[in-house]
Design a protein around this motif. Structure first.
Motif, mmCIF file in Angstrom:
data_model
loop_
_atom_site.group_PDB
_atom_site.id
_atom_site.type_symbol
_atom_site.label_atom_id
_atom_site.label_comp_id
_atom_site.label_asym_id
_atom_site.label_seq_id
_atom_site.Cartn_x
_atom_site.Cartn_y
_atom_site.Cartn_z
ATOM 1 N N GLN A 119 0.810 -1.222 0.000
ATOM 2 C CA GLN A 119 0.000 0.000 0.000
ATOM 3 C C GLN A 119 0.839 1.267 0.000
ATOM 4 O O GLN A 119 0.357 2.328 -0.390
ATOM 5 N N ASN A 120 2.104 1.186 0.420
ATOM 6 C CA ASN A 120 2.996 2.342 0.389
ATOM 7 C C ASN A 120 3.708 2.479 -0.958
ATOM 8 O O ASN A 120 4.421 3.446 -1.186
ATOM 9 N N GLY A 121 3.564 1.488 -1.826
ATOM 10 C CA GLY A 121 4.179 1.549 -3.150
ATOM 11 C C GLY A 121 5.690 1.431 -3.138
ATOM 12 O O GLY A 121 6.371 1.941 -4.025
ATOM 13 N N VAL A 122 6.247 0.747 -2.136
ATOM 14 C CA VAL A 122 7.696 0.685 -1.979
ATOM 15 C C VAL A 122 8.249 -0.721 -2.177
ATOM 16 O O VAL A 122 9.313 -0.899 -2.755
ATOM 17 N N SER A 123 7.545 -1.718 -1.698
ATOM 18 C CA SER A 123 8.056 -3.083 -1.779
ATOM 19 C C SER A 123 6.898 -4.053 -1.933
ATOM 20 O O SER A 123 5.737 -3.674 -1.819
ATOM 21 N N GLY A 124 7.251 -5.299 -2.166
ATOM 22 C CA GLY A 124 6.226 -6.317 -2.276
ATOM 23 C C GLY A 124 6.756 -7.598 -2.875
ATOM 24 O O GLY A 124 7.961 -7.763 -3.081
ATOM 25 N N ALA A 125 5.839 -8.497 -3.180
ATOM 26 C CA ALA A 125 6.209 -9.773 -3.783
ATOM 27 C C ALA A 125 6.433 -9.580 -5.280
ATOM 28 O O ALA A 125 5.707 -8.843 -5.943
ATOM 29 N N ARG A 126 7.445 -10.234 -5.802
ATOM 30 C CA ARG A 126 7.761 -10.174 -7.238
ATOM 31 C C ARG A 126 7.643 -11.568 -7.810
ATOM 32 O O ARG A 126 8.207 -12.520 -7.262
ATOM 33 N N THR A 127 6.917 -11.690 -8.897
ATOM 34 C CA THR A 127 6.793 -12.980 -9.566
ATOM 35 C C THR A 127 7.175 -12.837 -11.031
ATOM 36 O O THR A 127 6.800 -11.866 -11.692
ATOM 37 N N LEU A 128 7.949 -13.794 -11.508
ATOM 38 C CA LEU A 128 8.287 -13.910 -12.924
ATOM 39 C C LEU A 128 7.863 -15.293 -13.378
ATOM 40 O O LEU A 128 8.212 -16.292 -12.743
ATOM 41 N N ASN A 129 7.104 -15.353 -14.455
ATOM 42 C CA ASN A 129 6.601 -16.620 -14.979
ATOM 43 C C ASN A 129 7.430 -17.079 -16.173
ATOM 44 O O ASN A 129 7.866 -16.257 -16.983
ATOM 45 N N PHE A 130 7.583 -18.399 -16.255
ATOM 46 C CA PHE A 130 8.379 -18.991 -17.329
ATOM 47 C C PHE A 130 7.746 -20.289 -17.801
ATOM 48 O O PHE A 130 7.049 -20.964 -17.044
ATOM 49 N N GLU A 131 8.040 -20.636 -19.034
ATOM 50 C CA GLU A 131 7.890 -21.998 -19.506
ATOM 51 C C GLU A 131 9.284 -22.596 -19.429
ATOM 52 O O GLU A 131 10.239 -22.029 -19.969
ATOM 53 N N PHE A 132 9.402 -23.701 -18.731
ATOM 54 C CA PHE A 132 10.698 -24.352 -18.550
ATOM 55 C C PHE A 132 10.624 -25.715 -19.229
ATOM 56 O O PHE A 132 9.902 -26.600 -18.785
ATOM 57 N N TYR A 133 11.343 -25.849 -20.322
ATOM 58 C CA TYR A 133 11.318 -27.057 -21.142
ATOM 59 C C TYR A 133 12.451 -27.993 -20.734
ATOM 60 O O TYR A 133 13.580 -27.546 -20.490
ATOM 61 N N MET A 134 12.153 -29.272 -20.696
ATOM 62 C CA MET A 134 13.162 -30.307 -20.497
ATOM 63 C C MET A 134 12.917 -31.343 -21.585
ATOM 64 O O MET A 134 11.865 -31.979 -21.611
ATOM 65 N N MET A 135 13.878 -31.500 -22.498
ATOM 66 C CA MET A 135 13.666 -32.326 -23.681
ATOM 67 C C MET A 135 14.860 -33.219 -23.961
ATOM 68 O O MET A 135 15.988 -32.894 -23.610
ATOM 69 N N ASP A 136 14.560 -34.325 -24.631
ATOM 70 C CA ASP A 136 15.595 -35.244 -25.071
ATOM 71 C C ASP A 136 15.131 -35.863 -26.389
ATOM 72 O O ASP A 136 13.959 -35.792 -26.737
ATOM 73 N N VAL A 137 16.048 -36.460 -27.119
ATOM 74 C CA VAL A 137 15.729 -37.112 -28.385
ATOM 75 C C VAL A 137 15.612 -38.608 -28.137
ATOM 76 O O VAL A 137 16.588 -39.251 -27.739
ATOM 77 N N PRO A 138 14.422 -39.168 -28.359
ATOM 78 C CA PRO A 138 14.242 -40.606 -28.110
ATOM 79 C C PRO A 138 14.835 -41.452 -29.229
ATOM 80 O O PRO A 138 15.054 -40.981 -30.335
ATOM 81 N N GLN A 139 15.081 -42.703 -28.888
ATOM 82 C CA GLN A 139 15.449 -43.665 -29.912
ATOM 83 C C GLN A 139 14.170 -44.052 -30.649
ATOM 84 O O GLN A 139 13.187 -43.336 -30.579
ATOM 85 N N LEU A 140 14.140 -45.160 -31.301
ATOM 86 C CA LEU A 140 13.023 -45.478 -32.173
ATOM 87 C C LEU A 140 11.855 -46.198 -31.513
ATOM 88 O O LEU A 140 10.784 -46.290 -32.094
ATOM 89 N N THR A 141 12.002 -46.692 -30.297
ATOM 90 C CA THR A 141 10.938 -47.510 -29.710
ATOM 91 C C THR A 141 10.083 -46.718 -28.732
ATOM 92 O O THR A 141 10.510 -45.707 -28.167
ATOM 93 N N ASP A 142 8.861 -47.200 -28.524
ATOM 94 C CA ASP A 142 7.965 -46.567 -27.555
ATOM 95 C C ASP A 142 8.491 -46.674 -26.131
ATOM 96 O O ASP A 142 8.257 -45.798 -25.309
ATOM 97 N N VAL A 143 9.220 -47.741 -25.837
ATOM 98 C CA VAL A 143 9.804 -47.915 -24.511
ATOM 99 C C VAL A 143 10.819 -46.806 -24.247
ATOM 100 O O VAL A 143 10.876 -46.248 -23.152
ATOM 101 N N ASP A 144 11.605 -46.458 -25.273
ATOM 102 C CA ASP A 144 12.576 -45.378 -25.120
ATOM 103 C C ASP A 144 11.882 -44.050 -24.825
ATOM 104 O O ASP A 144 12.330 -43.277 -23.994
ATOM 105 N N VAL A 145 10.776 -43.772 -25.503
ATOM 106 C CA VAL A 145 10.032 -42.540 -25.289
ATOM 107 C C VAL A 145 9.466 -42.506 -23.874
ATOM 108 O O VAL A 145 9.552 -41.487 -23.185
ATOM 109 N N LEU A 146 8.922 -43.598 -23.414
ATOM 110 C CA LEU A 146 8.368 -43.673 -22.066
ATOM 111 C C LEU A 146 9.450 -43.397 -21.018
ATOM 112 O O LEU A 146 9.237 -42.604 -20.086
ATOM 113 N N GLN A 147 10.617 -44.009 -21.158
ATOM 114 C CA GLN A 147 11.707 -43.796 -20.209
ATOM 115 C C GLN A 147 12.213 -42.355 -20.273
ATOM 116 O O GLN A 147 12.476 -41.735 -19.246
ATOM 117 N N LEU A 148 12.316 -41.814 -21.464
ATOM 118 C CA LEU A 148 12.774 -40.438 -21.642
ATOM 119 C C LEU A 148 11.789 -39.452 -20.997
ATOM 120 O O LEU A 148 12.203 -38.532 -20.297
#
Length: 156
Positions: free
Chosen positions: A61-90
């Motif tokens: 209410q004094n316009g001096v301080s407060g909570a600060r939030t920054l939003n992000f999309e955080f991606y975690m990716m890998d390249v799977p091998q050819l099988t569905d089992v590999d995709v599931l584990q990845l």
């Protein structure tokens, strides 16, 4: 000088967390088109931090301080091998890597200054220019902030 962690400082903390993680081989940051071009010449698993619309500082209410939030999309990716089992584990591994990075902030030495809240996660498969799989987490970095006029840059 601000009395809260700058955007670049937060990005560098993510870079350090990903570099310290034994399974993550690459980190990137920026807009979604940078992610699309970056995926061509990286060593996977890849972590990528994309800023999205945020509230910034919600001043008291004094316009001096407060909570600060920054939003992000955080991606975690890998390249799977050819099988569905590999995709599931990845998919399973990439989800855990996301939680590991959140733990780095929330339970490590940064916990006194800032913390991450996890808002949601979404699976990825065959995204971008490579055939990747993994997760995109919608996260919020939470800090406290105080405005500082004493160091306001001005002409004499």
């Amino acid at each position: 000088m601000s009395d809260f962690p700058t955007y670049s400082y937060i990005v560098e903390q993510f870079r350090a967390a990903c570099a310290a993680h034994l399974a993550i081989n690459e980190f990137g940051e920026g807009s979604i088109d940078r992610l699309d071009s970056l995926t061509q010449n990286v060593k996977y698993p890849l972590a990528f931090l994309r800023p999205i619309q945020s509230n910034g500082i919600t001043l008291n209410q004094n316009g001096v301080s407060g909570a600060r939030t920054l939003n992000f999309e955080f991606y975690m990716m890998d390249v799977p091998q050819l099988t569905d089992v590999d995709v599931l584990q990845l998919q399973s591994n990439c989800e855990i890597y996301l939680y590991d990075i959140i733990a780095y902030f929330n339970l490590g030495s940064y916990q006194q200054e800032e913390f991450i809240t996890l808002n949601s996660i979404s699976p990825l498969y065959e995204a971008f220019n490579d055939r990747v799989a993994g997760w995109m987490a919608n996260i919020t970095i939470n800090t406290q902030a105080t405005l500082d006029f004493c160091n306001f840059p001005k002409l004499p």
